[in-house]
Design a protein around this motif. Structure first.
Motif, PDB file in Angstrom:
ATOM      1  N   UNK A  38       0.879  -1.233   0.086  1.00 41.97           N
ATOM      2  CA  UNK A  38      -0.289  -0.107   0.124  1.00 41.97           C
ATOM      3  C   UNK A  38       0.744   1.167   0.019  1.00 41.97           C
ATOM      4  N   UNK A  39       0.206   2.407  -0.399  1.00 36.78           N
ATOM      5  CA  UNK A  39       0.880   3.581  -0.347  1.00 36.78           C
ATOM      6  C   UNK A  39      -0.074   4.598  -0.053  1.00 36.78           C
ATOM      7  N   UNK A  40       0.510   5.814   0.736  1.00 39.18           N
ATOM      8  CA  UNK A  40      -0.358   6.862   1.146  1.00 39.18           C
ATOM      9  C   UNK A  40       0.631   8.128   0.907  1.00 39.18           C
ATOM     10  N   UNK A  41       0.247   8.830  -0.163  1.00 36.02           N
ATOM     11  CA  UNK A  41       1.297   9.863  -0.577  1.00 36.02           C
ATOM     12  C   UNK A  41       2.676   9.282  -0.972  1.00 36.02           C
ATOM     13  N   UNK A  42       3.656   9.646  -0.204  1.00 38.34           N
ATOM     14  CA  UNK A  42       4.864   9.206  -0.306  1.00 38.34           C
ATOM     15  C   UNK A  42       5.375   8.293   0.722  1.00 38.34           C
ATOM     16  N   UNK A  43       4.201   7.532   1.643  1.00 43.04           N
ATOM     17  CA  UNK A  43       4.750   6.799   2.533  1.00 43.04           C
ATOM     18  C   UNK A  43       4.129   5.449   2.006  1.00 43.04           C
ATOM     19  N   UNK A  70      -6.279  -4.318  10.016  1.00 42.94           N
ATOM     20  CA  UNK A  70      -4.859  -3.875  10.350  1.00 42.94           C
ATOM     21  C   UNK A  70      -4.294  -3.050   9.469  1.00 42.94           C
ATOM     22  N   UNK A  71      -4.849  -3.378   8.225  1.00 49.44           N
ATOM     23  CA  UNK A  71      -4.355  -2.464   6.915  1.00 49.44           C
ATOM     24  C   UNK A  71      -5.017  -0.809   7.113  1.00 49.44           C
ATOM     25  N   UNK A  72      -6.292  -0.946   7.584  1.00 48.85           N
ATOM     26  CA  UNK A  72      -6.806   0.416   7.747  1.00 48.85           C
ATOM     27  C   UNK A  72      -5.843   1.265   8.815  1.00 48.85           C
TER      28      UNK A  72
END
Length: 455
Positions: A38-43, A70-72
């Motif tokens: 998974x990716x959130x912006x640059x993380x 857990x992913x959430x």
């Protein structure tokens, strides 16, 4: 489930994260080959992040979230980090270093020594610390960002009454027996013989450096400040006011590369070398030697506490709370008039059950409400030798929840609910401002009730 995960995930202390990670390493727990899921912006979120989070719950005997939950939680943390970056929320390296040092000291006590830690995990202390640094930084940043979101939230008495009155009378919870306990703590003193022994060792180190030996080498070999010893005693740049006064005062009197005489502080005895001054910051390193707490002198704590006990029993106008503020050496309770509070909720009423420290539980069983114990030997959570007197302030018998008796508990519930609602609203707005992507195998997970790929 989301609200519960937000609260539980953010409240996992860094100590538990640290122990869980080490436990996984020591027990040879395997995780899948690392892969970005998974990716959130640059993380980025790695498969190992997901599996380690679930493992942490299992090792703490807590109900573990499923993979989607857990992913959430991990996406929540990455969102907090992304927004923290946008809002310029920062955590100082020194704060991270202090957290790492505290965890390493805890583990050294648990295993007996640093050497035992290295042997148990097959990794150097520096490697273990490096592996934890990013985890600790992320935890601290996300917690700080979440605190920023909720910092202005308050609760009024009318909100608490409204919440309580909305609970059906036949659904009011049953509250077990609870107590309020105060304490005045006095720490054992280092004997003169011990001080002289430590001071002579430090003076010997100073002479060896003056003859050409490397200060950092001696710090690595002998300093009992685990956090800095691995850097040769280097404490990095510190702003004025960050260190204890005794240490800072001695350091700032030195010229660059000059070494102090042995200096005593609450942590032990230090040999300090100033490396550089830069504006309002200074850069120093030290060798710390701590006293043997098992050889310390308890005669002074006994004398002080006996005297305070006599004052309380002979002068009814003297309040225990005032004496605790003036005389207790336990910083965690002194300002609250000696009251021992729950570490998580901050509540002053504690359940009188098996969750309480066994020695304290057994002591209260022999006391009456309103009485004060004789001075008793006491070992603090961080291993220091002390004595204390205990005040049995109050006890509430088991009862059905009431507005009068449980106002503080209800206040905490209403405040937590309001904070959760504020965080929920923040997430709903923030989810539109960040890019969220998960691997196809997790596309069935609905984050915040939506499919991430619809974002």
């Amino acid at each position: 489930m989301k609200n519960t995960l937000i609260q539980r995930f953010s409240s996992l202390t860094l100590v538990l994260v640290f122990i869980s990670c080490l436990s996984g390493w020591s027990q040879g727990k395997s995780v899948s080959v690392n892969k970005v899921i998974g990716k959130v912006d640059n993380y980025y979120i790695l498969r190992s992040d997901l599996e380690n989070l679930i493992l942490q719950y299992q090792q703490q005997n807590q109900p573990a979230p499923n993979q989607c939950q857990a992913l959430e939680s991990l996406i929540i943390r990455k969102m907090l980090l992304a927004k923290a970056e946008i809002d310029s929320v920062e955590v100082e390296d020194k704060q991270i270093d202090n957290q790492i040092s505290a965890r390493m000291e805890y583990m050294a006590k648990r295993f007996g020594s640093e050497k035992n830690i290295v042997e148990a995990y097959g990794k150097s202390i520096e490697t273990l610390k490096a592996e934890l640094r990013s985890e600790i930084k992320e935890e601290m940043l996300s917690d700080k960002m979440q605190s920023k979101i909720t910092e202005a939230i308050k609760v009024t008495p009318s909100e608490i009454r409204k919440f309580f009155n909305a609970i059906p009378k036949d659904s009011l919870p049953f509250i077990p027996a609870e107590v309020e306990i105060g304490q005045i703590v006095r720490f054992a003193k280092v004997t003169k013989a011990q001080k002289d022994e430590l001071r002579n060792k430090l003076l010997d180190f100073k002479q060896r450096v003056e003859k050409g030996e490397d200060f950092s080498g001696l710090a690595s070999a002998y300093s009992e400040d685990i956090g800095s010893a691995q850097q040769g005693g280097d404490l990095g740049f510190a702003k004025r006011g960050m260190m204890v006064p005794e240490f800072e005062g001695a350091a700032l009197k030195l010229k660059p590369n000059e070494i102090s005489e042995p200096i005593e502080s609450e942590f032990g005895l230090h040999l300090i070398q100033l490396l550089e001054i830069r504006g309002a910051e200074y850069h120093a390193r030290h060798i710390l030697l701590r006293p043997d707490y098992n050889r310390m002198d308890l005669s002074d704590p006994q004398r002080v506490l006996d005297s305070l006990n006599r004052v309380i029993k002979t002068d009814t106008t003297v309040k225990f709370e005032r004496l605790a503020k003036d005389w207790s050496e336990d910083k965690n309770t002194a300002d609250a008039g000696g009251l021992i509070k729950d570490a998580q909720s901050g509540a002053s009423r504690l359940p009188l059950d098996a969750s309480m420290d066994y020695n304290l539980y057994m002591m209260l069983d022999t006391m009456k409400v309103g009485t004060i114990s004789a001075p008793l030997n006491y070992r603090t959570d961080d291993g220091k030798t002390a004595m204390r007197i205990v005040y049995y302030k109050s006890k509430s018998e088991p009862h059905t929840a009431s507005l009068k008796l449980d106002f503080e508990k209800l206040n905490n519930i209403v405040l937590a609910n309001k904070k959760t609602k504020a965080v929920d609203e923040w997430f709903k707005k923030a989810v539109a401002d960040v890019f969220i992507k998960v691997e196809p195998e997790y596309q069935g997970c609905r984050i915040f009730g939506i499919n991430p790929d619809d974002n």
